[in-house]
Design a protein around this motif. Structure first.
Motif, PDB file in Angstrom:
ATOM      1  N   PRO A 266       0.812  -1.223   0.000  1.00  0.00           N
ATOM      2  CA  PRO A 266       0.000   0.000   0.000  1.00  0.00           C
ATOM      3  C   PRO A 266       0.841   1.267   0.000  1.00  0.00           C
ATOM      4  O   PRO A 266       0.489   2.266  -0.631  1.00  0.00           O
ATOM      5  N   ALA A 267       1.995   1.230   0.685  1.00  0.00           N
ATOM      6  CA  ALA A 267       2.838   2.420   0.781  1.00  0.00           C
ATOM      7  C   ALA A 267       3.435   2.798  -0.567  1.00  0.00           C
ATOM      8  O   ALA A 267       3.726   3.974  -0.821  1.00  0.00           O
ATOM      9  N   LEU A 268       3.622   1.823  -1.451  1.00  0.00           N
ATOM     10  CA  LEU A 268       4.206   2.106  -2.751  1.00  0.00           C
ATOM     11  C   LEU A 268       3.143   2.298  -3.824  1.00  0.00           C
ATOM     12  O   LEU A 268       3.412   2.896  -4.860  1.00  0.00           O
ATOM     13  N   SER A 269       1.942   1.764  -3.604  1.00  0.00           N
ATOM     14  CA  SER A 269       0.863   2.034  -4.552  1.00  0.00           C
ATOM     15  C   SER A 269       0.340   3.444  -4.376  1.00  0.00           C
ATOM     16  O   SER A 269      -0.264   4.015  -5.279  1.00  0.00           O
ATOM     17  N   ASP A 270       0.567   4.050  -3.201  1.00  0.00           N
ATOM     18  CA  ASP A 270       0.188   5.436  -2.951  1.00  0.00           C
ATOM     19  C   ASP A 270       1.241   6.079  -2.062  1.00  0.00           C
ATOM     20  O   ASP A 270       1.212   5.939  -0.837  1.00  0.00           O
ATOM     21  N   LEU A 271       2.194   6.781  -2.676  1.00  0.00           N
ATOM     22  CA  LEU A 271       3.291   7.383  -1.928  1.00  0.00           C
ATOM     23  C   LEU A 271       2.826   8.477  -0.983  1.00  0.00           C
ATOM     24  O   LEU A 271       3.471   8.749   0.027  1.00  0.00           O
TER      25      LEU A 271
END
Length: 299
Positions: A266-271
């Motif tokens: 999730p952290a990399l799908s939405d920075l």
């Protein structure tokens, strides 16, 4: 291939969808036909979206621009050498905007068009003030075999892989934009979503605001993706197909770019951390329905 030019969508709600994309999404109608509509952005392309009345949702075709007739003819010979027979052309295209090109089906039956000499139009917003799409940014495609899809589009069509999201998504480019198409490993072949580029992040946010005024809330977003570093906000059109506003996509410098593999978190799908992970509803909509495509059928 020089750029992603247009996408064609088939839907049983073509009339409603045409109204949505013109009155809410911000595109401008350029031609209408029997159960069909062609719409443009603010750029020079004659149109970036085609809508056609059909019994079910499906991808009609993906259109890429090439430089001239020689490149179209060269592409036809390369396709033939790999056992892919054109469904139409090379030749003059009988369609709104005209042009010279060819059409063929990729290994999963998607109809692809390569074209040149398509009628250009005067930019619709030369000062870049309107919060409406400038051009088609990318198309994401669900595939049952991501390795075979990538092999065809890189080895036969000459695209390049910019990044991977583990071994589940691949982002492919045909110019300096980080990706023009992306493949998502899935249970069946279908359209995942279509993204439209806004001129800046300010245009992106104002576009979202306009949709809110029309009681259209994002399915997912706003946020910023890791691969491509582009902003995102996803919506559903009247047919249930997923459409995206995006901006600020990474620009690839060929001599220095390193393809990397991102972890699917999730952290990399939405920075930004504003959107969170996609919901089950978003994933279901992006999965679409199985699309048999154009295997062996006339273009």
């Amino acid at each position: 291939m020089r750029s992603l030019r247009a996408v064609s969508l088939h839907t049983p709600r073509a009339t409603e969808s045409a109204e949505f994309y013109s009155e809410v999404w911000g595109l401008t109608p350029v031609e209408r036909g029997d159960g069909a509509a062609w719409l443009r952005g603010t750029g020079q392309e004659h149109h970036i979206l085609e809508l056609h009345e059909a019994e079910r949702n499906a991808l009609g075709k993906i259109v890429f621009s090439v430089g001239d007739r020689r490149e179209v003819d060269t592409a036809a010979r390369r396709l033939a050498a790999h056992g892919t027979r054109p469904l139409a052309g090379p030749g003059v295209l009988d369609q709104p905007g005209g042009g010279y090109g060819l059409r063929f089906a990729d290994p999963e039956g998607r109809l692809v068009e390569l074209s040149c000499e398509v009628e250009a139009v005067v930019p619709g917003d030369p000062e870049g003030r309107a919060a409406i799409p400038r051009k088609l940014a990318h198309v994401v495609l669900n595939t049952v075999d991501i390795d075979a899809a990538c092999a065809f589009y890189t080895q036969v069509l000459g695209m390049r892989i910019s990044d991977w999201s583990e071994h589940r998504m691949a982002f492919l480019r045909c110019n300096n934009d980080h990706h023009a198409i992306a493949f998502n490993q899935a249970e069946w072949t279908s359209l995942n979503h279509v993204a439209y580029e806004m001129t800046s992040i300010d245009h992106f946010m104002r576009g979202i605001g306009r949709l809110r005024h029309h009681d259209r809330l994002p399915l997912w977003g706003p946020g910023r993706h890791g691969p491509g570093n582009n902003t995102f906000s996803y919506f559903a059109d009247p047919a249930g197909l997923v459409c995206e506003y995006t901006s600020e996509v990474d620009q690839v410098q060929e001599d220095t770019w390193l393809c990397r593999t991102w972890r699917r978190t999730p952290a990399l799908s939405d920075l930004w951390g504003t959107a969170g992970p996609p919901s089950t509803d978003v994933r279901t909509r992006m999965a679409g329905i199985p699309d048999p495509g154009h295997r062996g059928t006339p273009a």
